[in-house]
Write an enzyme that holds these catalytic residues in place. Structure first.
Site, PDB file in Angstrom:
ATOM      1  N   ASP A   1       0.839  -1.210   0.000  1.00 22.38           N
ATOM      2  CA  ASP A   1       0.000   0.000   0.000  1.00 22.38           C
ATOM      3  C   ASP A   1       0.869   1.253   0.000  1.00 22.38           C
ATOM      4  O   ASP A   1       0.364   2.376  -0.092  1.00 22.38           O
ATOM      5  CB  ASP A   1      -1.023  -0.003   1.151  1.00 22.38           C
ATOM      6  CG  ASP A   1      -0.380   0.016   2.516  1.00 22.38           C
ATOM      7  OD1 ASP A   1       0.850  -0.168   2.622  1.00 22.38           O
ATOM      8  OD2 ASP A   1      -1.115   0.211   3.510  1.00 22.38           O
ATOM      9  N   SER A   2       2.191   1.063   0.044  1.00 22.88           N
ATOM     10  CA  SER A   2       3.120   2.178  -0.179  1.00 22.88           C
ATOM     11  C   SER A   2       2.843   2.824  -1.540  1.00 22.88           C
ATOM     12  O   SER A   2       3.269   3.946  -1.792  1.00 22.88           O
ATOM     13  CB  SER A   2       4.577   1.706  -0.115  1.00 22.88           C
ATOM     14  OG  SER A   2       4.777   0.580  -0.948  1.00 22.88           O
TER      15      SER A   2
ATOM     16  N   ASP B   1      -1.107  -6.069  -0.206  1.00 23.02           N
ATOM     17  CA  ASP B   1      -1.366  -5.414   1.072  1.00 23.02           C
ATOM     18  C   ASP B   1      -2.842  -5.092   1.233  1.00 23.02           C
ATOM     19  O   ASP B   1      -3.478  -4.610   0.290  1.00 23.02           O
ATOM     20  CB  ASP B   1      -0.629  -4.058   1.088  1.00 23.02           C
ATOM     21  CG  ASP B   1       0.521  -4.034   2.059  1.00 23.02           C
ATOM     22  OD1 ASP B   1       0.639  -4.941   2.898  1.00 23.02           O
ATOM     23  OD2 ASP B   1       1.316  -3.070   1.974  1.00 23.02           O
TER      24      ASP B   1
ATOM     25  N   LYS C   1      -1.189  -9.248   2.872  1.00 22.03           N
ATOM     26  CA  LYS C   1      -0.382  -8.799   4.021  1.00 22.03           C
ATOM     27  C   LYS C   1      -1.250  -7.881   4.869  1.00 22.03           C
ATOM     28  O   LYS C   1      -1.973  -7.035   4.345  1.00 22.03           O
ATOM     29  CB  LYS C   1       0.887  -8.084   3.583  1.00 22.03           C
ATOM     30  CG  LYS C   1       1.712  -7.565   4.776  1.00 22.03           C
ATOM     31  CD  LYS C   1       3.141  -7.234   4.414  1.00 22.03           C
ATOM     32  CE  LYS C   1       3.334  -5.915   3.715  1.00 22.03           C
ATOM     33  NZ  LYS C   1       2.822  -4.729   4.472  1.00 22.03           N
TER      34      LYS C   1
ATOM     35  N   GLU D   1      -1.131  -5.497   8.510  1.00 17.72           N
ATOM     36  CA  GLU D   1      -0.299  -4.861   9.535  1.00 17.72           C
ATOM     37  C   GLU D   1      -0.890  -5.135  10.916  1.00 17.72           C
ATOM     38  O   GLU D   1      -2.108  -5.157  11.080  1.00 17.72           O
ATOM     39  CB  GLU D   1      -0.230  -3.350   9.300  1.00 17.72           C
ATOM     40  CG  GLU D   1       0.532  -2.977   8.048  1.00 17.72           C
ATOM     41  CD  GLU D   1       0.734  -1.469   7.899  1.00 17.72           C
ATOM     42  OE1 GLU D   1       0.470  -0.718   8.866  1.00 17.72           O
ATOM     43  OE2 GLU D   1       1.157  -1.052   6.812  1.00 17.72           O
TER      44      GLU D   1
ATOM     45  N   GLU E   1       9.673  -4.150  10.124  1.00 17.14           N
ATOM     46  CA  GLU E   1      10.052  -2.870   9.502  1.00 17.14           C
ATOM     47  C   GLU E   1      10.692  -1.940  10.526  1.00 17.14           C
ATOM     48  O   GLU E   1      10.146  -1.706  11.616  1.00 17.14           O
ATOM     49  CB  GLU E   1       8.818  -2.186   8.877  1.00 17.14           C
ATOM     50  CG  GLU E   1       9.196  -0.860   8.209  1.00 17.14           C
ATOM     51  CD  GLU E   1       8.162  -0.303   7.247  1.00 17.14           C
ATOM     52  OE1 GLU E   1       7.154  -0.986   6.977  1.00 17.14           O
ATOM     53  OE2 GLU E   1       8.372   0.824   6.762  1.00 17.14           O
TER      54      GLU E   1
HETATM   55  O1  KIV Z   1       3.583  -1.095   1.603  1.00 17.20           O
HETATM   56  C1  KIV Z   1       4.729  -1.565   1.494  1.00 17.20           C
HETATM   57  O2  KIV Z   1       5.448  -1.346   0.515  1.00 17.20           O
HETATM   58  C2  KIV Z   1       5.227  -2.390   2.580  1.00 17.20           C
HETATM   59  C3  KIV Z   1       6.693  -2.685   2.596  1.00 17.20           C
HETATM   60  C4  KIV Z   1       7.403  -1.480   3.043  1.00 17.20           C
HETATM   61  C5  KIV Z   1       7.006  -3.868   3.431  1.00 17.20           C
HETATM   62  O3  KIV Z   1       4.488  -2.762   3.437  1.00 17.20           O
END
Ligand code: KIV
Length: 276
Positions: free
Chosen positions: A51-52, A90, A120, A122, A189
């Site tokens: 989600d970056s 994510d 993924k 968090e 992280e």
């Molecule tokens: O969103 C993302 O790119 C991430 C990585 C930094 C692990 O969660």
């Protein structure tokens, strides 16, 4: 959004990844688009549709505004353009935290509409029940503890984690909770090295570090950081290419040639018998 037609056959699996502990380090990179996924796929074990992308691609201030629709659109593009990597998508802020059933509905959409193999999520102890709920219903989960960017408003910034003994104990407990719940791997992280090593030794699932030292079982980077596309990348991100400079140079040359009337040249024009 139509479901991806890409087949999962031949891809790395979450089961294989779970066993990749203390052997050859796991290699992961983020990917958000088809052309980049195509280029990265042969070289990595995991393509993470992080989600970056909200910050990296869309210029948002944080990952919080990212929507499920955005993750599905980019996840599907990455799956279509890759063949062998495990694709993990994510889950965006607000799509999974409220309750396990809501998380299942959102994650099921992601798996069905992208063709990815895992999601993924968090969070640590507070997500244990949800991760176990998802796994029992067929959704493999990668955990993500320590600096969890979706908690930026609680942390007050993107600082490295584990500064006090209490914080360190909490991060270790979070990682253990994610493992207990059945996650196949966990992202650590921005973690101080000795803590990353302690967690890696304590868990039977692989740890994948970002700013967490070589003491992890694998590494992940935001691809735009390592490719030189991010104006101020974090200190822990090594730059392996200078794509930003290459783009600037190309745009400078193009602008000069257009203004000087040198582009387009005859070879770029449909004239005479070259109309195809
Ligand atoms: O969103 C993302 O790119 C991430 C990585 C930094 C692990 O969660």
């Amino acid at each position: 959004m139509t479901p991806s037609t890409a087949s999962a056959a031949g891809r790395k699996t979450t089961a294989a990844m779970r066993g990749q502990k203390s052997s050859v380090p796991i290699v992961a990179l983020t990917a958000y688009t088809a052309p980049v996924a195509r280029l990265l796929d042969p070289h990595v074990d995991i393509l993470l549709v992080g989600d970056s992308l909200g910050m990296v691609l869309y210029g948002m201030d944080s990952t919080l505004p990212v929507t499920l629709e955005m993750m599905i659109a980019h996840g599907a593009a990455v799956v279509r353009a890759s063949q062998q990597a495990l694709v993990v998508v994510d889950m965006p802020f607000g799509s999974y935290q409220a309750a396990p059933r809501a998380a299942f509905a959102a994650c099921a959409r992601v798996l069905k509409e992208t063709g990815c193999q895992a999601v993924k999520i968090e969070g640590g102890a507070e997500m244990e029940e949800t991760i176990a709920f998802l796994l029992r219903r067929g959704i493999p989960v990668m955990g993500h503890v320590a600096l969890t960017p979706q908690h930026v408003n609680v942390f007050g910034g993107y600082r490295y984690q584990g500064r006090t003994p209490a914080e360190r104990a909490k991060i270790l407990e979070d990682a253990r909770a994610v493992e207990r719940a059945g996650a196949f791997a966990v992202v650590l992280e921005a973690v101080e090295e000795t803590l990353a090593r302690e967690i890696t030794a304590a868990l039977s699932i692989p740890t994948i570090g970002i700013g967490a030292s070589p003491g992890c079982d694998g590494q992940v980077l935001v691809s735009d950081d390592m490719l030189g596309l991010t104006p101020s990348p974090p200190r822990f991100a090594k730059q392996y290419a200078a794509i930003g400079e290459t783009i600037s140079k190309a745009a400078t040359q193009y602008a000069e040639e257009v203004r000087a009337g040198r582009f387009p040249g005859p070879e770029h024009c449909f004239t005479g018998d070259k109309r195809k």
